[in-house]
Each structure stands twice: as structure tokens, then as C-alpha cells.
Design a protein around this motif. Structure first.
Motif, PDB file in Angstrom:
ATOM      1  N   PRO A  41       4.798  75.126  67.601  1.00 55.55           N
ATOM      2  CA  PRO A  41       5.917  74.177  67.745  1.00 55.55           C
ATOM      3  C   PRO A  41       6.873  74.216  66.559  1.00 55.55           C
ATOM      4  N   LYS A  42       6.323  74.258  65.352  1.00 59.32           N
ATOM      5  CA  LYS A  42       7.168  74.304  64.151  1.00 59.32           C
ATOM      6  C   LYS A  42       7.972  75.602  64.094  1.00 59.32           C
ATOM      7  N   PHE A  43       7.345  76.701  64.517  1.00 59.56           N
ATOM      8  CA  PHE A  43       8.011  78.003  64.498  1.00 59.56           C
ATOM      9  C   PHE A  43       9.259  77.984  65.373  1.00 59.56           C
ATOM     10  N   TYR A  44       9.160  77.411  66.563  1.00 64.23           N
ATOM     11  CA  TYR A  44      10.291  77.416  67.491  1.00 64.23           C
ATOM     12  C   TYR A  44      11.325  76.337  67.189  1.00 64.23           C
ATOM     13  N   THR A  45      10.908  75.243  66.565  1.00 60.55           N
ATOM     14  CA  THR A  45      11.863  74.156  66.326  1.00 60.55           C
ATOM     15  C   THR A  45      12.521  74.214  64.951  1.00 60.55           C
ATOM     16  N   ASP A  46      11.794  74.714  63.931  1.00 56.86           N
ATOM     17  CA  ASP A  46      12.301  74.664  62.556  1.00 56.86           C
ATOM     18  C   ASP A  46      12.900  75.975  62.069  1.00 56.86           C
ATOM     19  N   ASN A  47      12.546  77.083  62.732  1.00 58.25           N
ATOM     20  CA  ASN A  47      13.107  78.364  62.290  1.00 58.25           C
ATOM     21  C   ASN A  47      14.617  78.353  62.487  1.00 58.25           C
ATOM     22  N   GLU A  48      15.346  78.723  61.423  1.00 60.70           N
ATOM     23  CA  GLU A  48      16.806  78.599  61.446  1.00 60.70           C
ATOM     24  C   GLU A  48      17.485  79.504  62.465  1.00 60.70           C
ATOM     25  N   THR A  49      16.763  80.517  62.973  1.00 61.16           N
ATOM     26  CA  THR A  49      17.355  81.396  63.985  1.00 61.16           C
ATOM     27  C   THR A  49      16.948  81.000  65.403  1.00 61.16           C
ATOM     28  N   LEU A  50      16.088  79.972  65.540  1.00 64.68           N
ATOM     29  CA  LEU A  50      15.635  79.535  66.864  1.00 64.68           C
ATOM     30  C   LEU A  50      16.108  78.107  67.155  1.00 64.68           C
ATOM     31  N   LEU A  51      15.583  77.152  66.388  1.00 68.32           N
ATOM     32  CA  LEU A  51      16.020  75.753  66.486  1.00 68.32           C
ATOM     33  C   LEU A  51      15.972  75.212  67.921  1.00 68.32           C
ATOM     34  N   LEU A  52      14.848  75.439  68.579  1.00 68.20           N
ATOM     35  CA  LEU A  52      14.664  74.899  69.927  1.00 68.20           C
ATOM     36  C   LEU A  52      14.405  73.396  69.827  1.00 68.20           C
ATOM     37  N   ALA A  53      14.988  72.637  70.716  1.00 66.59           N
ATOM     38  CA  ALA A  53      14.812  71.187  70.710  1.00 66.59           C
ATOM     39  C   ALA A  53      13.338  70.830  70.929  1.00 66.59           C
ATOM     40  N   LEU A 106       4.172  88.824  72.185  1.00 71.78           N
ATOM     41  CA  LEU A 106       5.474  88.449  72.754  1.00 71.78           C
ATOM     42  C   LEU A 106       5.778  86.972  72.525  1.00 71.78           C
ATOM     43  N   LEU A 107       4.731  86.139  72.562  1.00 72.80           N
ATOM     44  CA  LEU A 107       4.917  84.704  72.354  1.00 72.80           C
ATOM     45  C   LEU A 107       5.551  84.417  70.993  1.00 72.80           C
ATOM     46  N   TRP A 108       5.182  85.216  70.002  1.00 74.79           N
ATOM     47  CA  TRP A 108       5.676  85.012  68.640  1.00 74.79           C
ATOM     48  C   TRP A 108       6.841  85.941  68.292  1.00 74.79           C
ATOM     49  N   ALA A 176      -3.627  81.995  57.539  1.00 71.02           N
ATOM     50  CA  ALA A 176      -2.893  83.266  57.608  1.00 71.02           C
ATOM     51  C   ALA A 176      -1.387  83.121  57.856  1.00 71.02           C
ATOM     52  N   PRO A 177      -0.917  82.264  58.774  1.00 68.43           N
ATOM     53  CA  PRO A 177       0.527  82.213  59.049  1.00 68.43           C
ATOM     54  C   PRO A 177       1.400  81.942  57.826  1.00 68.43           C
ATOM     55  N   PRO A 178       1.103  80.952  56.980  1.00 70.97           N
ATOM     56  CA  PRO A 178       1.943  80.748  55.796  1.00 70.97           C
ATOM     57  C   PRO A 178       1.919  81.944  54.841  1.00 70.97           C
ATOM     58  N   VAL A 179       0.771  82.601  54.755  1.00 72.72           N
ATOM     59  CA  VAL A 179       0.661  83.760  53.876  1.00 72.72           C
ATOM     60  C   VAL A 179       1.565  84.887  54.368  1.00 72.72           C
ATOM     61  N   PHE A 180       1.518  85.183  55.665  1.00 74.39           N
ATOM     62  CA  PHE A 180       2.360  86.251  56.216  1.00 74.39           C
ATOM     63  C   PHE A 180       3.837  85.895  56.100  1.00 74.39           C
ATOM     64  N   ALA A 181       4.166  84.625  56.325  1.00 72.98           N
ATOM     65  CA  ALA A 181       5.565  84.205  56.209  1.00 72.98           C
ATOM     66  C   ALA A 181       6.068  84.401  54.789  1.00 72.98           C
ATOM     67  N   ALA A 182       5.199  84.130  53.796  1.00 71.97           N
ATOM     68  CA  ALA A 182       5.593  84.292  52.396  1.00 71.97           C
ATOM     69  C   ALA A 182       5.714  85.764  52.011  1.00 71.97           C
ATOM     70  N   ILE A 183       4.823  86.582  52.528  1.00 73.01           N
ATOM     71  CA  ILE A 183       4.849  88.012  52.205  1.00 73.01           C
ATOM     72  C   ILE A 183       6.140  88.656  52.697  1.00 73.01           C
ATOM     73  N   LEU A 185       8.920  87.073  53.506  1.00 77.02           N
ATOM     74  CA  LEU A 185      10.089  86.288  53.100  1.00 77.02           C
ATOM     75  C   LEU A 185      10.942  85.833  54.282  1.00 77.02           C
ATOM     76  N   ASP A 186      10.513  86.183  55.449  1.00 81.33           N
ATOM     77  CA  ASP A 186      11.221  85.805  56.686  1.00 81.33           C
ATOM     78  C   ASP A 186      10.153  85.326  57.664  1.00 81.33           C
ATOM     79  N   GLN A 187      10.158  84.047  57.938  1.00 79.16           N
ATOM     80  CA  GLN A 187       9.120  83.461  58.774  1.00 79.16           C
ATOM     81  C   GLN A 187       9.028  84.136  60.132  1.00 79.16           C
ATOM     82  N   ARG A 188      10.168  84.446  60.701  1.00 74.38           N
ATOM     83  CA  ARG A 188      10.182  85.037  62.042  1.00 74.38           C
ATOM     84  C   ARG A 188       9.504  86.407  62.037  1.00 74.38           C
ATOM     85  N   THR A 189       9.826  87.238  61.059  1.00 80.48           N
ATOM     86  CA  THR A 189       9.205  88.562  60.962  1.00 80.48           C
ATOM     87  C   THR A 189       7.733  88.455  60.608  1.00 80.48           C
TER      88      THR A 189
END
Length: 254
Positions: A41-53, A106-108, A176-183, A185-189
Motif C-alpha cells: 500500500p505504501k509503495f503505490y500511494t507514497d511513491n512520487e511516480t505512482l501516488l495512487l489514491a 509484475l505486481l511490484w 529486505a524492502p527498505p534495504v533494497f530501496a536504500a541500495i 536509491l530509487d524505491q521503485r527500482t
């Protein structure tokens, strides 16, 4: 890719290898479930390139719960009536492993440029696809655990080891997710790469389990009870009704 089903008599003890191989897939499944429950939920709503309601996320989760309520009993019905050289549970390990990994990736990994309704439809479609293949694996997998041995204590050990791997997967899926996002530097990638790695791990463990487990052939010859009779039997069980209510309440937000 056909493996011979070896006999497992009710008097034959399970080996440590069999117990461990049964529990392993729970690790990958727990990683997936925790990442979806906590971070999706946070990935789809808070990511600056997605921002789903957030309302769209709520609808996706609600549709997913209704979809589970439809597909879970159907998968149980299908698995109970499957007859094959591989057994009636293990074939679905193979059928689900790779499709589950692809659907989870595909979900991510939503395509760039999707917004609002398009993004909602993509999320809902991949979410339902992921949970469909999850059901194709999980229902036969859980049923197999109850059929591998008739010994009460062995069943307890089998379930305990499975849940131990589940706890380990839960911890990894949380960290794991926060670690990969930090590595990256782009949460989506980062989340996309992590989904690919998690999917491959889950698929590999499911396939490994398939080739290292046996089914009890005695269950192949049993005639499954009718669906209506089965439902009457389980809902006459008072402890089941209590547990069912607890699960419904607990999973409403999952």
C-alpha cells in the motif's frame, strides 16, 4: 518433469529431510505475504511516480479478499479430485511456482505512465493474479502436510517446522524492502528488483520441495466427500467456528 510418488505408509516415520523440505516453501511465501501486507500500500500511494489514491488500494484489497473466498474452496475441490502419477497435491507445486514468481514481480513493477484508474486496474489485476497462483500452491501444500503422516506428534513437528520457516521469512520480508530501496536509491527500482529475487527464491523452494517430498498413496484411493456434506461437517465443529471467526477478523485488513 514427472517424479515417481513413493509409498508413505502410516507406520513409516518421516525423515528429517522430508520434514525440512516440507517447511522450506513457507519461507518464500512468508516473504511475499509480509511485503504485500506491509509495504505494497505504501509503495503505490507514497511513491512520487505512482501516488495512487489510498481509496483505490482499499478497493483492491477488498476485491482480493472476496476473490480468495471464491478461489480457495475451488482449489481445494480440484486438488481433492486430482489423480496423477505425481499425486493429487504435488502437481500444483509445479503448476504454480514460476507463474507465481512472474505475477509477484509484475505486481511490484508497474509500467511508467500509468495513473489513477489505469494504475488501479493494473494493481488489481496483478494482485489477483498473484493471489490466484498463491492459492494454486498454498491449498494443496497445506493439505499435503496433513496427509504426509497420520502420527499426531509428527504432524505437530511438521507444522512447527513449517511455521518456523514462516517466521524466518516474515523477518526477512520485513527487513529486505527498505534495504533494497536504500541500495538502489530509487524505491521503485529497488522494490522491483527485490520482487524478482523474492519470486525466484519462492519458486526455487517450491520446486525443490516438489522433488523431495512424497505423497501417501492411500489418499489417492479415497473418495472425497461432497462439498455440501463437507461444509456441514466443518461448521458443526464449534472450535472451528471460533477459529474461523478469529481469522476473518484478523484478515480483514490483510
Amino acid at each position: 518433469m514427472t517424479a515417481v510418488v513413493s509409498p508413505v505408509s502410516s507406520g513409516q516415520k518421516l525423515s528429517k529431510r522430508e520434514i525440512g523440505c516440507y517447511g522450506l516453501p513457507r519461507f518464500g511465501a512468508a516473504m511475499m505475504y509480509l511485503a504485500i501486507a506491509i509495504f505494497l500500500p505504501k509503495f503505490y500511494t507514497d511513491n512520487e511516480t505512482l501516488l495512487l489514491a489510498p481509496a483505490f488500494i482499499g478497493w483492491t484489497l477488498l476485491i482480493g479478499r472476496f476473490w480468495d473466498g471464491f478461489t480457495d474452496p475451488i482449489m481445494g475441490y480440484i486438488s481433492d479430485r486430482t489423480r496423477s502419477r505425481m499425486g493429487r497435491r504435488r502437481p500444483y507445486f509445479l503448476y504454480s511456482a514460476i507463474p507465481l514468481a512472474i505475477a509477484y514481480y509484475l505486481l511490484w513493477s508497474p509500467p511508467h505512465g500509468l495513473q489513477d484508474w489505469e494504475l488501479f486496474l493494473y494493481l488489481t489485476g496483478t494482485y489477483l493474479l498473484t493471489y490466484t497462483f498463491w492459492t494454486v500452491f498454498t491449498i494443496p501444500y497445506t493439505s499435503l502436510g496433513a496427509e504426509m503422516t497420520m502420527d499426531y506428534h509428527e504432524r505437530t513437528v511438521l507444522t512447527g517446522v513449517r511455521e518456523m520457516f514462516g517466521v524466518a521469512g516474515t523477518i526477512v520480508g520485513t527487513l529486505a524492502p527498505p534495504v533494497f530501496a536504500a541500495i538502489f536509491l530509487d524505491q521503485r527500482t529497488g522494490y522491483s528488483y527485490l520482487a524478482g529475487v523474492t519470486g525466484m527464491i519462492a519458486a526455487a523452494l517450491i520446486i525443490f520441495s516438489f522433488f523431495n517430498l512424497k505423497e501417501n498413496p492411500e489418499f489417492q484411493t479415497q473418495t472425497p466427500i461432497a462439498l455440501g456434506e463437507g461444509l456441514k461437517a466443518i461448521f458443526r465443529n464449534r472450535p472451528f467456528r471460533t477459529l474461523f471467526l478469529v481469522f476473518v477478523i484478523a484478515l480483514m485488513g490483510g
